[in-house]
Design an enzyme around this catalytic site. Structure first.
Site, PDB file in Angstrom:
ATOM      1  CG  HIS A  89      37.604  49.555  34.095  1.00 22.24           C
ATOM      2  ND1 HIS A  89      39.094  49.701  34.141  1.00 22.24           N
ATOM      3  CD2 HIS A  89      37.415  48.778  35.105  1.00 22.24           C
ATOM      4  CE1 HIS A  89      39.515  49.180  35.034  1.00 22.24           C
ATOM      5  NE2 HIS A  89      38.590  48.457  35.866  1.00 22.24           N
TER       6      HIS A  89
ATOM      7  CG  ASP B 288      40.483  52.282  32.072  1.00 27.40           C
ATOM      8  OD1 ASP B 288      39.509  52.868  32.347  1.00 27.40           O
ATOM      9  OD2 ASP B 288      40.550  50.960  32.267  1.00 27.40           O
TER      10      ASP B 288
ATOM     11  CB  SER C 106      40.270  49.204  38.642  1.00 35.01           C
ATOM     12  OG  SER C 106      40.808  48.411  37.641  1.00 35.01           O
TER      13      SER C 106
HETATM   14  N1  ARG Z   1      40.713  44.084  33.555  1.00 39.74           N
HETATM   15  C1  ARG Z   1      40.581  45.197  34.107  1.00 39.74           C
HETATM   16  C2  ARG Z   1      39.722  44.789  35.488  1.00 39.74           C
HETATM   17  O1  ARG Z   1      39.893  43.850  35.950  1.00 39.74           O
HETATM   18  C3  ARG Z   1      39.831  46.162  33.184  1.00 39.74           C
HETATM   19  C4  ARG Z   1      38.378  45.937  32.993  1.00 39.74           C
HETATM   20  C5  ARG Z   1      37.638  46.750  32.072  1.00 39.74           C
HETATM   21  N2  ARG Z   1      37.737  46.940  30.713  1.00 39.74           N
HETATM   22  C6  ARG Z   1      37.311  45.928  30.015  1.00 39.74           C
HETATM   23  N3  ARG Z   1      37.665  46.139  28.681  1.00 39.74           N
HETATM   24  N4  ARG Z   1      36.394  44.970  30.015  1.00 39.74           N
HETATM   25  O2  ARG Z   1      38.865  45.444  35.762  1.00 39.74           O
HETATM   26  N1  ASP Z   2      41.061  45.905  36.409  1.00 41.41           N
HETATM   27  C1  ASP Z   2      41.106  45.573  37.703  1.00 41.41           C
HETATM   28  C2  ASP Z   2      39.969  46.260  38.671  1.00 41.41           C
HETATM   29  O1  ASP Z   2      38.865  46.756  38.140  1.00 41.41           O
HETATM   30  C3  ASP Z   2      42.295  45.633  38.439  1.00 41.41           C
HETATM   31  C4  ASP Z   2      43.030  44.204  38.372  1.00 41.41           C
HETATM   32  O2  ASP Z   2      42.426  43.159  38.459  1.00 41.41           O
HETATM   33  O3  ASP Z   2      44.325  44.331  38.113  1.00 41.41           O
HETATM   34  O4  ASP Z   2      39.989  46.397  39.830  1.00 41.41           O
END
Ligand code: ARG
Ligand code: ASP
Length: 723
Positions: free
Chosen positions: A87, A223, A658
């Site tokens: 991502h 990921d 991330s």
């Molecule tokens: N929740 C994770 C973060 O905040 C991954 C986000 C990307 N993935 C998604 N399905 N949108 O960045």
């Molecule tokens: N998914 C998040 C990021 O892209 C990490 C988190 O918020 O825990 O940095």
């Protein structure tokens, strides 16, 4: 003069405080030795603080970097190979994708250096060193100053220090406040600009479970994506050039095949973006009860429209994949955050902290004089601040999020240049427009715009409406209801704004010269007028007010932080995340999402196969992966015959973490951090050791995908694998 006393009191306090013992916290690498290392070693860490951060010899910090503008990545070979999340590489992967080369759907693997793809604008940033510059920055700052006077001195010192530090070198210098301006650190950084895409699994692996599984545990997302840093012939950062060669770093992470067990020590080393752990009850109340519900509502409407269009047309899915992921990510986070805050009774807990603080302040004459006014003042500020904050949120979420508005803001920037417009400005706009139109679908944008202006009109507050909406009231007099009136406006907006059409825009920009008729043509479009009107509302009715309160809050927050620290000397405080390099450490652990349920600390490929659903894009398991599963063809990457995919631990992380390396007790890479569990997303405001878990991709799954699934074995060969 009292001020100086307090400053030195604070810095003495910062210097002398004891050691910590908690999973909570994002710690400053250069201070680990002082505060954390004993606790880390007690939790299982086998190395020293110097192994993590040193300015005298190669240490882990030399293998960790900011990836792009908001993620972390780490080096995993001596040929500049880096790993981050899928991502995090998403927009790069997406920008190389089209229906002919759909790398999002099919993945991308460079089988030789030559096939690696350059990414314009993508950079990675290494920390060379950090220094405490509090003394220099606050020199001459006294209590009696107004905030403006204070800011002026601080800015002057920042400029001077930066200038001095960057003289005669190519480093990038940043100076950032910590603890709400009670402490300052300077960061010397090295930026590399030729970063090439090396490998990415198909979305059905790298984004497996998509936005349905996002922020959730148990998780089965692979990921990760791979890039390579290129440098010039002298191993120095350079702009992209065919002649550049893979960068030779002084440190890269060995990759461990050992995996993790419950209770194992884990360390996350990366760039957490922003947390707000020291907010008052008033601020948490505003976020939880006023701001988050509106944010969620606005984004929900965007998500509904995008998903409908993406479902209908694969070309739109590619165009909007990245935008959708961005919008839905925090939509879901805020929902989780609010649930968590409620469950924790966060506002009540904050009130208890404030009660205790008040008692301590009142017990000391000096404290009372200096800090006695804080809490009552917070209360009155938040009462007045909230409607402006809400309007500001509406402005950014419901106006600025519209693609046509963003594009207009670029054009407005060009027009503002007037006679000073240069060839370069025009080329920049052309480039921006090419990218913009590649991923633009005007009918999707129009539906979203209609929905957003409707929400804005009804919820942002009547004092914050653009003049252009006066006609809505006018039409009401003729029994035309708001919805219809706003729709009519949106139809005209898109129908009469020529530059939202790619061909017409290109015609315009090819012949662009300042002052031409063309210029007037832009100024006469409804989109330009709406933009202008809204910006005017923002600056004269919203921002001027939020700024006023923000200024007062800056001071209050700084004093409040001081008061917390000075009245609780048994506790070691960690500074809120501010996108500087931090260490979080904890242990691999399970958790209980609800009564009677315990979640295991790891997931396996079996779960991927269980979720397989050929009808849903994000759950379509690739045939090749199923085949490997059937044959249990896992190479050396399995554990007791099982292919592990992800694991969880109690490291305190946030957005920006991330892609961060997750490191075992011996300093080896065991995974790549990518998310948190939904039940723990309130950790940005309040951390709960029982419930907060970071989600990590097991590095063995990445190796398995690279090796067995993609057959890109040259990449495995260049890593340092530890059995
Ligand atoms: N929740 C994770 C973060 O905040 C991954 C986000 C990307 N993935 C998604 N399905 N949108 O960045
Ligand atoms: N998914 C998040 C990021 O892209 C990490 C988190 O918020 O825990 O940095």
């Amino acid at each position: 003069m009292i001020k100086r006393k307090f400053i030195s009191l604070i810095s003495i306090f910062i210097l002398l405080a004891g050691t910590v013992s908690a999973h909570e916290g994002m710690w400053i690498p250069m201070l680990l030795k002082k505060y954390n290392i004993a606790d880390m070693q007690k939790k299982g860490f086998k190395l020293t603080a110097e192994d993590i951060y040193s300015i005298n010899h190669a240490s882990m910090k030399d293998a960790v970097m900011i990836f792009g503008g908001g993620c972390t990545a780490e080096l995993i070979s001596d040929r500049g190979l880096i790993i981050t999340n899928h991502h995090c590489g998403y927009s790069s992967i997406q920008s190389h994708s089209s229906l002919e080369h759909d790398y999002l759907t099919n993945g991308f693997w460079a089988m030789s250096d030559k096939e690696e793809l350059p990414n314009e604008g993508l950079t990675v940033t290494f920390l060379v060193k950090m220094e405490d510059v509090t003394e220099q920055i606050l020199n001459g700052v006294i209590d009696e100053m107004t905030e403006d006077e204070r800011k002026k001195i601080i800015e002057k010192h920042i400029d001077e220090l930066k200038k001095e530090a960057s003289e005669g070198n190519d480093y990038q210098i940043k100076i950032k406040p910590f603890f709400y301006g009670n402490q300052y650190f300077m960061f010397t950084e090295r930026v590399f600009k030729d970063i090439r895409l090396v490998g990415a699994p198909p979305s059905a692996i790298g984004k497996f479970g998509g936005d349905t599984d996002n922020w959730m545990w148990p998780r089965h997302t692979g990921d990760f994506s791979l890039f390579r840093i290129y440098a010039d012939k002298n191993n120095q950062p350079a702009e992209y050039s065919e002649d550049n060669v893979p960068y030779k770093p002084i440190k890269h992470f060995p990759v461990s095949l050992k995996g993790v067990k419950k209770g194992d020590f884990t360390l996350v080393f990366g760039y957490p973006g922003r947390t707000e752990e020291y907010l008052t009850s008033y601020a948490v109340d505003m976020i939880q009860n006023k701001i988050n519900p509106e944010r969620i509502k606005i984004r929900q409407s965007i998500i509904d429209i995008m998903s409908e269009d993406m479902e209908k047309d694969p070309a739109i899915r590619i165009k909007y994949a990245s935008k959708y992921a961005r919008v839905s990510n925090y939509w879901k986070k805020w929902i989780g955050e609010n649930n968590g805050l409620k469950r924790l009774n966060a506002i009540e807990k904050k009130r208890e902290i404030e009660k205790k603080l008040t008692e301590r302040i009142n017990a000391n004459k000096d404290f009372k004089a200096k800090y006695g006014h804080l809490l009552p003042e917070y209360k009155s500020i938040y009462e007045n601040y909230t409607p402006y904050k809400l309007a500001e949120e509406y402005f950014f979420e419901a106006v600025w999020r519209s693609e046509s508005v963003k594009f207009t803001s670029k054009l407005a920037g060009l027009l503002r240049k007037g006679d000073d417009v240069t060839e370069e400005d025009i080329n920049k706009i052309k480039k921006y427009a090419r990218k913009f139109f590649k991923d633009y679908n005007i009918s999707t944008d129009m539906k979203i715009f209609k929905s957003l202006i409707n929400l804005y009109y009804k919820n942002a507050g009547k004092d914050f409406q653009p003049k252009i909406f006066n006609f809505v009231n006018l039409l009401q007099k003729f029994n035309v209801n708001d919805d219809i009136a706003l729709n009519l406006f949106a139809d005209a907006y898109f129908g009469k704004t020529f530059y939202l059409n790619e061909d017409k825009f290109n015609d315009f920009i090819e012949n662009y010269t300042y002052g031409s008729e063309q210029d007037e043509k832009i100024k006469n479009t409804p989109a330009y007028n709406f933009f202008y009107d809204m910006v005017n509302v923002y600056y004269t009715k919203i921002h001027n007010n939020t700024e006023k309160y923000d200024n007062r809050l800056d001071k209050l927050n700084r004093l409040y932080m001081q008061a917390l620290m000075l009245t609780d000397t048994n506790k070691v405080f960690y500074p809120d995340a501010n996108f500087t390099l931090r260490v979080a450490y904890g242990n691999v652990d399970t958790y209980e999402p609800k009564d009677g349920v315990e979640y295991e600390y790891y997931t396996t490929l079996k779960g991927v196969i269980e979720k397989d659903n050929p009808d849903i894009y994000d759950y379509k398991v690739p045939a090749r992966l199923k085949e490997l599963y059937e044959k249990k063809d896992y190479g050396p990457y399995a554990e007791n015959g099982k292919m592990h995919v992800c694991f969880i631990a109690s490291n305190h992380t946030t957005g920006g973490n991330s892609g961060s390396p997750v490191i075992n007790a011996n300093g080896e890479l065991i995974g790549v951090n990518f998310d948190r569990n939904w039940e723990g997303t309130m950790s940005d405001i309040m951390y709960d050791p029982e419930m907060c878990r970071n989600i990590t991709l097991d590095i063995r799954y990445a190796l398995f995908i690279i090796d067995k699934f993609a057959g890109d074995t040259r990449l495995i060969d260049e890593m340092t694998i530890v059995e």
